[in-house]
Design a protein around this motif. Structure first.
Motif, short mmCIF file in Angstrom:
data_model
loop_
_atom_site.label_atom_id
_atom_site.label_comp_id
_atom_site.label_asym_id
_atom_site.label_seq_id
_atom_site.Cartn_x
_atom_site.Cartn_y
_atom_site.Cartn_z
N LEU A 1 0.84 -1.19 0.00
CA LEU A 1 0.00 0.00 0.00
C LEU A 1 0.88 1.24 0.00
N PRO A 2 0.71 2.12 -0.97
CA PRO A 2 1.49 3.37 -0.96
C PRO A 2 1.02 4.27 0.17
N PRO A 3 1.88 5.18 0.62
CA PRO A 3 1.46 6.13 1.66
C PRO A 3 0.26 6.95 1.20
N ASP A 4 -0.62 7.24 2.13
CA ASP A 4 -1.80 8.03 1.83
C ASP A 4 -1.45 9.51 2.00
N PRO A 5 -1.44 10.29 0.93
CA PRO A 5 -1.06 11.72 1.06
C PRO A 5 -2.06 12.52 1.88
N ASP A 6 -3.26 11.98 2.05
CA ASP A 6 -4.29 12.70 2.82
C ASP A 6 -4.38 12.21 4.27
N ALA A 7 -3.44 11.37 4.71
CA ALA A 7 -3.50 10.84 6.08
C ALA A 7 -3.44 11.98 7.08
N ARG A 8 -4.18 11.83 8.17
CA ARG A 8 -4.27 12.90 9.16
C ARG A 8 -4.22 12.29 10.55
N PRO A 9 -3.80 13.06 11.55
CA PRO A 9 -3.88 12.55 12.93
C PRO A 9 -5.33 12.43 13.36
N TYR A 10 -5.60 11.55 14.33
CA TYR A 10 -6.97 11.36 14.78
C TYR A 10 -6.98 10.87 16.23
N ARG A 11 -8.13 11.02 16.85
CA ARG A 11 -8.33 10.49 18.19
C ARG A 11 -9.12 9.19 18.08
N LEU A 12 -8.59 8.12 18.64
CA LEU A 12 -9.24 6.82 18.62
C LEU A 12 -9.93 6.62 19.97
N VAL A 13 -11.22 6.34 19.91
CA VAL A 13 -12.04 6.19 21.13
C VAL A 13 -12.56 4.76 21.19
N LEU A 14 -12.40 4.12 22.34
CA LEU A 14 -12.90 2.77 22.55
C LEU A 14 -14.17 2.87 23.39
N ALA A 15 -15.31 2.62 22.76
CA ALA A 15 -16.59 2.92 23.39
C ALA A 15 -16.84 2.11 24.66
N ARG A 16 -16.49 0.85 24.65
CA ARG A 16 -16.83 0.00 25.80
C ARG A 16 -15.91 0.23 26.99
N SER A 17 -14.64 0.45 26.73
CA SER A 17 -13.70 0.65 27.85
C SER A 17 -13.57 2.11 28.24
N GLY A 18 -13.97 3.02 27.34
CA GLY A 18 -13.85 4.43 27.63
C GLY A 18 -12.47 5.01 27.37
N ARG A 19 -11.55 4.20 26.88
CA ARG A 19 -10.19 4.70 26.62
C ARG A 19 -10.16 5.56 25.37
N GLU A 20 -9.28 6.56 25.38
CA GLU A 20 -9.06 7.40 24.23
C GLU A 20 -7.56 7.56 24.00
#
Length: 311
Positions: free
Chosen positions: A219-238
């Motif tokens: 897979l080539p690098p995605d030029p539109d890749a961006r940082p993001y916040r990952l949220v785990l709904a059941r555990s509440g972790r972010e």
């Protein structure tokens, strides 16, 4: 990580460099059902997972059969299976998933070497159901693997062998013919074969074409890749995730173990449901409908600032 306990009932040669493993419940119970050519992850003795297609008839409810080609230049899983896993040993197996889609109508299967495994299961299912309108084309260098399993389909005229040590690989465009409604095409094999198959089927309806791969495409690098916040709904972790970090890598870095095998979006082991946000899907497994609620964590990113998973 849920795994079914199985015992290796048989481990025997099934062609040049190929071993066939028969897995059964240690207490003789039925195993969870699977669709034709369904995939399972084997939990290997070193703790790694490797994904293989089931090659037996789904009507056989007391065993799973996989065939493994020993790959000297692979990641080591096939060597471990060939050299250390023997009859009588116990091995963990995931719940089966996926498989070869069998719609109504005619089916044409194109297999390269050990890529015949899912189609043996599909062909057995079709034949058992009295659905004889299928063709199995097996392309190999020298004798094909799993010759004993292929023999009934050769006798019935449903299978045809192509030995590339004595002749060139068949022209897939000529073999498959023009796009036809009511015909489903499937291919499994090495990269050169799947690429030729995709080229030969470019005029066919996408829903009529199914491809399974040995190795994940780069897979080539995605030029539109961006940082993001990952949220785990059941555990509440972010957690905050960098632009070039996949969902799987973020989870593993946070100490959250989920099943994973190919790490290239082709095996389906790391499927996770998502609840909010908009994932970037780069897998070769999920259908458009499945992408509305699931992602393959190994090659998934986020198109928005926040992505919520059902974890």
């Amino acid at each position: 990580m849920r795994a079914i306990r199985t015992r290796v009932a048989e481990a025997a040669a099934a062609g040049t460099g190929v071993k066939r493993f028969v897995l059964e419940d240690p207490d003789g119970w039925e195993l969870p059902p699977f669709r034709p050519g369904g995939h399972v992850d084997l939990h290997l003795p070193d703790g790694s997972l490797r994904t293989y297609s089931l090659c037996n008839d789904p009507a056989e409810q007391t065993r799973y059969v996989v065939a493994v080609k020993r790959e000297a230049d692979g990641r080591g899983g096939s060597i471990l299976l060939h050299d250390t896993v023997t009859a009588g040993m116990e091995i963990g197996v995931s719940l089966p998933r996926g498989g070869v889609p069998l719609a109504a109508g005619r089916h044409v299967f194109v297999a390269g070497g050990i890529g015949v495994t899912p189609f043996l299961s599909a062909a057995a299912s079709l034949q058992r159901e009295g659905r004889g309108d299928f063709e199995l084309h097996v392309i190999s260098r020298g004798p094909p693997p799993l010759a004993a399993e292929l023999e009934p389909f050769l006798r019935s005229g449903h299978a045809r062998l192509y030995d590339t040590t004595t002749a060139r690989r068949p022209d897939l465009s000529a073999l498959l013919g023009a796009a036809t409604t009511g015909t489903a095409l499937s291919c499994c094999g090495p990269l050169a074969l799947t690429e030729a198959f995709e080229q030969a089927t470019r005029d066919w309806a996408p829903e009529a074409v199914h491809v399974e791969r040995f190795v994940a495409p780069e897979l080539p690098p995605d030029p539109d890749a961006r940082p993001y916040r990952l949220v785990l709904a059941r555990s509440g972790r972010e957690m905050d995730v960098g632009p070039a970090v996949s969902v799987l890598d973020a989870l593993l870095h946070a100490g959250i173990e989920i099943p994973h095998s190919c790490c290239g979006g082709i095996c389906g082991a790391c499927r996770v449901d998502w609840l909010e946000g908009r994932p970037v899907h780069r897998d070769r497994v999920l259908s458009p409908a499945e992408r509305q609620h699931a992602l393959m964590a190994c090659v998934a990113f986020s198109a928005e600032d926040r992505l919520v998973l059902d974890l």
